[in-house]
Scaffold this motif. Sequence first.
Motif, PDB file in Angstrom:
ATOM      1  N   LEU A 148       0.792  -1.104  -0.026  1.00 33.46           N
ATOM      2  CA  LEU A 148       0.045  -0.163   0.116  1.00 33.46           C
ATOM      3  C   LEU A 148       0.934   1.223   0.076  1.00 33.46           C
ATOM      4  N   PRO A 149       0.672   2.107  -0.912  1.00 36.02           N
ATOM      5  CA  PRO A 149       1.403   3.478  -0.849  1.00 36.02           C
ATOM      6  C   PRO A 149       1.182   4.120   0.484  1.00 36.02           C
ATOM      7  N   GLY A 150       2.705   4.564   0.928  1.00 36.15           N
ATOM      8  CA  GLY A 150       2.625   5.246   2.041  1.00 36.15           C
ATOM      9  C   GLY A 150       2.812   4.413   3.192  1.00 36.15           C
ATOM     10  N   SER A 151       3.156   2.947   3.202  1.00 32.08           N
ATOM     11  CA  SER A 151       3.133   2.072   4.218  1.00 32.08           C
ATOM     12  C   SER A 151       4.549   1.952   4.598  1.00 32.08           C
ATOM     13  N   VAL A 152       4.641   1.631   6.113  1.00 34.04           N
ATOM     14  CA  VAL A 152       5.759   1.338   6.408  1.00 34.04           C
ATOM     15  C   VAL A 152       6.756   0.396   5.828  1.00 34.04           C
ATOM     16  N   MET A 166       3.712  -0.093  -5.784  1.00 33.24           N
ATOM     17  CA  MET A 166       2.908   0.562  -5.268  1.00 33.24           C
ATOM     18  C   MET A 166       1.357   0.008  -5.816  1.00 33.24           C
ATOM     19  N   GLU A 167       0.213  -0.115  -4.792  1.00 36.91           N
ATOM     20  CA  GLU A 167      -0.775  -1.136  -5.026  1.00 36.91           C
ATOM     21  C   GLU A 167      -2.113  -0.246  -4.848  1.00 36.91           C
ATOM     22  N   ALA A 168      -3.065  -0.463  -5.628  1.00 41.37           N
ATOM     23  CA  ALA A 168      -4.288   0.103  -5.355  1.00 41.37           C
ATOM     24  C   ALA A 168      -5.437  -1.003  -5.282  1.00 41.37           C
ATOM     25  N   PHE A 169      -6.671  -0.946  -4.751  1.00 37.35           N
ATOM     26  CA  PHE A 169      -7.565  -2.191  -4.530  1.00 37.35           C
ATOM     27  C   PHE A 169      -8.839  -1.583  -5.497  1.00 37.35           C
ATOM     28  N   ALA A 170      -9.249  -2.530  -6.323  1.00 34.31           N
ATOM     29  CA  ALA A 170     -10.528  -1.931  -7.227  1.00 34.31           C
ATOM     30  C   ALA A 170     -11.939  -2.277  -6.235  1.00 34.31           C
ATOM     31  N   ILE A 204      -6.682   5.467 -12.083  1.00 33.46           N
ATOM     32  CA  ILE A 204      -5.605   5.522 -13.170  1.00 33.46           C
ATOM     33  C   ILE A 204      -5.325   6.824 -13.739  1.00 33.46           C
ATOM     34  N   VAL A 205      -6.644   7.649 -14.263  1.00 34.77           N
ATOM     35  CA  VAL A 205      -6.488   8.717 -14.938  1.00 34.77           C
ATOM     36  C   VAL A 205      -6.237   9.746 -13.989  1.00 34.77           C
ATOM     37  N   ASP A 206      -6.835  10.167 -12.817  1.00 33.18           N
ATOM     38  CA  ASP A 206      -6.847  11.077 -11.918  1.00 33.18           C
ATOM     39  C   ASP A 206      -5.995  10.895 -10.834  1.00 33.18           C
ATOM     40  N   GLY A 207      -5.478   9.638 -10.305  1.00 34.99           N
ATOM     41  CA  GLY A 207      -4.697   9.209  -9.265  1.00 34.99           C
ATOM     42  C   GLY A 207      -5.483   9.546  -8.116  1.00 34.99           C
ATOM     43  N   THR A 208      -6.693   9.387  -7.670  1.00 33.87           N
ATOM     44  CA  THR A 208      -7.647   9.707  -6.798  1.00 33.87           C
ATOM     45  C   THR A 208      -8.674   8.577  -6.577  1.00 33.87           C
ATOM     46  N   VAL A 209      -9.365   8.458  -5.556  1.00 27.85           N
ATOM     47  CA  VAL A 209     -10.354   7.425  -5.057  1.00 27.85           C
ATOM     48  C   VAL A 209     -11.225   8.351  -4.164  1.00 27.85           C
ATOM     49  N   THR A 218      -5.790  10.882  -2.697  1.00 26.79           N
ATOM     50  CA  THR A 218      -4.660  10.666  -3.580  1.00 26.79           C
ATOM     51  C   THR A 218      -4.034   9.425  -3.604  1.00 26.79           C
ATOM     52  N   VAL A 219      -4.315   8.376  -4.572  1.00 21.29           N
ATOM     53  CA  VAL A 219      -3.690   6.947  -4.606  1.00 21.29           C
ATOM     54  C   VAL A 219      -2.617   6.753  -5.528  1.00 21.29           C
TER      55      VAL A 219
END
Length: 253
Positions: A148-152, A166-170, A204-209, A218-219
């Motif tokens: 996860l982005p920002g993780s320790v 860096m990973e995001a979740f659908a 993907i396009v905006d980098g947000t969720v 921001t993700v």
Amino acid sequence: MGGRGVPADLVIDLNADLGEGVGDDEAMLEVVSSANVACGFHAGTPAELIATCRAAADAGVRIGAQVSYPDRSGFGRRFMDIAPDDLTADVIYQIGALESIARSVGAEVSYVKPHGALYNSIVRHEGQADAVVAAIVGLGGSLPLMGLPGSVSLRIAGAAGLPVIMEAFADRGYRPDGTLVPRTEQGAVLTDSAEIARRVVGLIVDGTVTAVDGSVITVDAESVCLHGDTPGAVAHARAVRDALREAGISVSA
């Protein structure tokens, strides 16, 4: 150009947890570009893991080691307070086993992604994050760590010279701080295929969720996880792949 307003060079990796003995792995391999293959500690038998690695190789899908706590009865979704040395040994054991299985079918392990409670614990738990990174370093330090982005865990991995993904979740709900909503809470899992597909394209396009409280966060992600063990998983995955195609976004490991 791809879809309207979308740069032609946008590319994303789609990954899914496979080899767990649940869900439709064959169908998911038609959609994803990366397979997080269970290593036997939370799910998967040796025969299942060989079959999964062979199927992934045949489909041209890269293989990642899906390491976890030794928790088959809880499917790896319960936190375990394991001593650092023991956790390091557990992770080395799992990666080593899957590397041998992958080699037996002419493939290789390309990255490491912790599963379930271990994934979530090393977002903030420095001791366990250190232990996981130490395992990868001990195996040569060439395998990227997905997290996860920002993780320790990713911070420690980067400091140790490891590549990171860096990973995001659908289909998982996000808290305002960018962490995932626990599965025990409302809003943890999304269930509408169209909503999930729109969300992934926007990410993907905006980098947000949009988080569960309605705030926009921001993700930054290089890979998106499509869970294969949730109801409607294959329909969700296909909707995401179709939406990406329509938006002109390429899928590649």
